[in-house]
Motif scaffolding. Structure first.
Motif, PDB file in Angstrom:
ATOM      1  N   ALA A  25       0.657  -1.184  -0.093  1.00 27.62           N
ATOM      2  CA  ALA A  25       0.151   0.072  -0.143  1.00 27.62           C
ATOM      3  C   ALA A  25       0.703   0.892  -0.110  1.00 27.62           C
ATOM      4  N   ALA A  27       0.105   5.880  -0.430  1.00 26.14           N
ATOM      5  CA  ALA A  27      -0.393   6.582  -0.169  1.00 26.14           C
ATOM      6  C   ALA A  27      -0.689   6.892   2.270  1.00 26.14           C
ATOM      7  N   ARG A  29       0.306   5.099   4.388  1.00 25.22           N
ATOM      8  CA  ARG A  29       0.318   4.095   5.796  1.00 25.22           C
ATOM      9  C   ARG A  29       0.467   2.153   4.546  1.00 25.22           C
ATOM     10  N   HIS A  31       0.181  -1.677   4.084  1.00 22.20           N
ATOM     11  CA  HIS A  31      -1.306  -2.269   4.077  1.00 22.20           C
ATOM     12  C   HIS A  31      -1.253  -3.045   5.168  1.00 22.20           C
ATOM     13  N   ARG A  39     -10.572   2.731   1.929  1.00 24.24           N
ATOM     14  CA  ARG A  39      -8.905   2.958   1.203  1.00 24.24           C
ATOM     15  C   ARG A  39      -7.453   2.113   1.662  1.00 24.24           C
ATOM     16  N   ALA A  40      -7.943   1.258   2.233  1.00 27.96           N
ATOM     17  CA  ALA A  40      -7.041   0.113   2.215  1.00 27.96           C
ATOM     18  C   ALA A  40      -7.553  -1.050   1.056  1.00 27.96           C
ATOM     19  N   LEU A  43      -6.144   0.072  -2.265  1.00 35.44           N
ATOM     20  CA  LEU A  43      -4.309   0.254  -2.153  1.00 35.44           C
ATOM     21  C   LEU A  43      -4.005  -0.756  -2.366  1.00 35.44           C
ATOM     22  N   TYR A  48      -6.253   4.178  -5.773  1.00 34.01           N
ATOM     23  CA  TYR A  48      -6.741   4.865  -5.273  1.00 34.01           C
ATOM     24  C   TYR A  48      -9.010   5.632  -4.916  1.00 34.01           C
ATOM     25  N   SER A  75      -8.616   7.186   0.097  1.00 32.77           N
ATOM     26  CA  SER A  75      -7.373   7.455   0.219  1.00 32.77           C
ATOM     27  C   SER A  75      -6.754   8.658  -1.113  1.00 32.77           C
ATOM     28  N   SER A  76      -8.023   9.061  -1.192  1.00 34.34           N
ATOM     29  CA  SER A  76      -7.797  10.431  -2.641  1.00 34.34           C
ATOM     30  C   SER A  76      -8.849  10.949  -2.110  1.00 34.34           C
ATOM     31  N   GLN A 112      -3.240  11.706   2.210  1.00 35.42           N
ATOM     32  CA  GLN A 112      -4.142  11.266   1.078  1.00 35.42           C
ATOM     33  C   GLN A 112      -4.018  11.983  -0.075  1.00 35.42           C
ATOM     34  N   SER A 334      -8.073   5.799 -10.362  1.00 39.84           N
ATOM     35  CA  SER A 334      -8.603   6.262  -8.944  1.00 39.84           C
ATOM     36  C   SER A 334     -10.146   5.732  -9.783  1.00 39.84           C
TER      37      SER A 334
END
Length: 397
Positions: A25, A27, A29, A31, A39-40, A43, A48, A75-76, A112, A334
């Motif tokens: 992952a 952004a 963080r 995974h 978000r996770a 990724l 995104y 994540s965005s 993000q 995305s």
């Protein structure tokens, strides 16, 4: 009007740890297999999953849940209105950056990525600009210079902070417009001609060499007749192909994804084919403003399950089609929803004859709907050989 008791979905328990892949992952963080946020999960695929953000809701001290979901699930982020021209420069020569800067700061704090929306659009322009053109105090040469200065000023301010810019938005007409033959439409085409599109991309690239520059439009989720005279997707395809042939630095095409359950819409294969054909031009793609609205019949407003449940299921199916197609195309970077809760959706305020709503992933009480669970399941169970890592594009010079 609250439809919470019928819209709220139960929590779906899914044993996923054993099937999650170990794609790294990004952004901000690493995974975490225990993290089941959109978000996770996105990724894992390098995808995104984003949302448009309402700055008033973001600032509301009595609504902390809005900020929590923005932070945890996505994540965005995209500024829903704060980066549009009328918001940034309501008075000629005097920029108000406060709301846009707050979105940027929020994204940076949350780790993000940012989609910039929008540099050139025929709507939500400041009145000083449109009135000046109308009364003749701004001539064609001045208008072109004003547009160049606006793009340069905005992109330069956020240079290095914006991942994807919607450089030009909705430049192409629809088959139901007058005349019905597809054409370049709106304020900018009327006053500067279609050449403004290429100019806008060149000016944006000069201001930020590293941002990904997108053309963004609605009703381009799938090809129809294949005739550019009446097939909007074909028209846009041919337009961006020609821009590339002329060396214009366009990096991607954004399909907005505003759908309605009352329409036939598309299947996954049709949407995936459209993404693939844009990818064959060497372009990145993205879904940029996804929501799926429904008509709010008397039965829906009265809370009748027979009226509500089919609409929730149809909405989930349409989110599913767009996300499946995006996952299947490695150049689809995305998947952004245009607001995530019915509490702050633009749809009821815009579609009121007949009234429409129920367009987002969460209900008005921030309870996840069937559409949320469907999107989540798509991200969990997707993988090779049909879902492959994203292809990272390099910005064109």
């Amino acid at each position: 009007m609250l439809l919470r008791r019928w819209i709220a979905a139960g929590v779906v328990a899914v044993a996923t740890v054993g099937v999650l892949s170990t794609v790294p992952a990004t952004a901000g963080r690493p995974h975490d297999p225990a993290d089941q946020s959109l978000r996770a999960l996105g990724l894992r695929h390098g995808l995104y999953v984003g949302t448009a953000v309402d700055t008033a809701a973001l600032d509301d001290p009595d609504d902390p849940r809005y900020r929590e979901i923005v932070r945890d699930e996505f994540s965005s982020v995209t500024a829903e209105n704060a980066m549009k021209w009328e918001s940034l420069e309501p008075t000629r020569g005097r920029y108000d950056w406060a709301a846009a800067d707050k979105i940027v700061a929020t994204a940076q704090r949350n780790g993000q990525r940012l989609r910039g929306h929008v540099l050139v659009w025929h709507n939500q322009l400041p009145t000083w600009l449109t009135d000046g053109v109308a009364d003749g105090s701004i001539d064609k040469a001045q208008l072109r210079q004003i547009l160049r200065q606006h793009i340069t000023t905005v992109v330069s301010r956020y240079r290095g902070k914006i991942w994807q810019w919607d450089v030009v938005n909705e430049a192409v007409s629809d088959p139901w417009d007058d005349p019905p033959t597809l054409h370049y439409k709106g304020f900018w085409a009327q006053h500067l001609g279609p050449g403004y599109v290429a100019d806008a991309f060149r000016w944006a690239r000069a201001a930020d060499p590293k941002a990904l520059l997108f053309y963004n439009d609605y009703n381009i989720e799938a090809f129809g007749s294949g005739d550019p005279a009446d097939d909007k997707t074909q028209f846009v395809h041919d337009m961006v192909r020609d821009l590339l042939a002329r060396g214009v630095p366009i990096d991607g095409v954004g399909s907005q994804g505003h759908l309605g359950t009352q329409y036939g819409n598309f299947d996954t294969f049709q949407v995936a084919d459209a993404l693939r054909r844009f990818a064959k031009l060497g372009l990145a793609t993205a879904f940029t403003e996804v929501d799926v609205r429904s008509q709010l019949t008397e039965g829906v407003r009265a809370g009748v399950p027979d009226e509500i449940n089919p609409r929730l299921q149809a909405s989930a199916a349409n989110f599913h089609v767009l996300l499946q197609a995006c996952l299947a195309e490695p150049r689809c970077l995305s998947f952004t929803v245009w607001g995530f809760t019915d509490r702050h959706s633009w749809v009821p305020g815009w579609f009121d004859d007949p009234p429409e709503g129920l367009a987002t992933l969460y209900d008005e009480n921030y309870q996840p709907k069937r559409a949320y669970q469907t999107v989540k399941a798509d991200l969990i169970f997707a993988g090779p050989p049909y879902v492959l890592p994203r292809v990272t594009p390099r910005p064109r010079r």
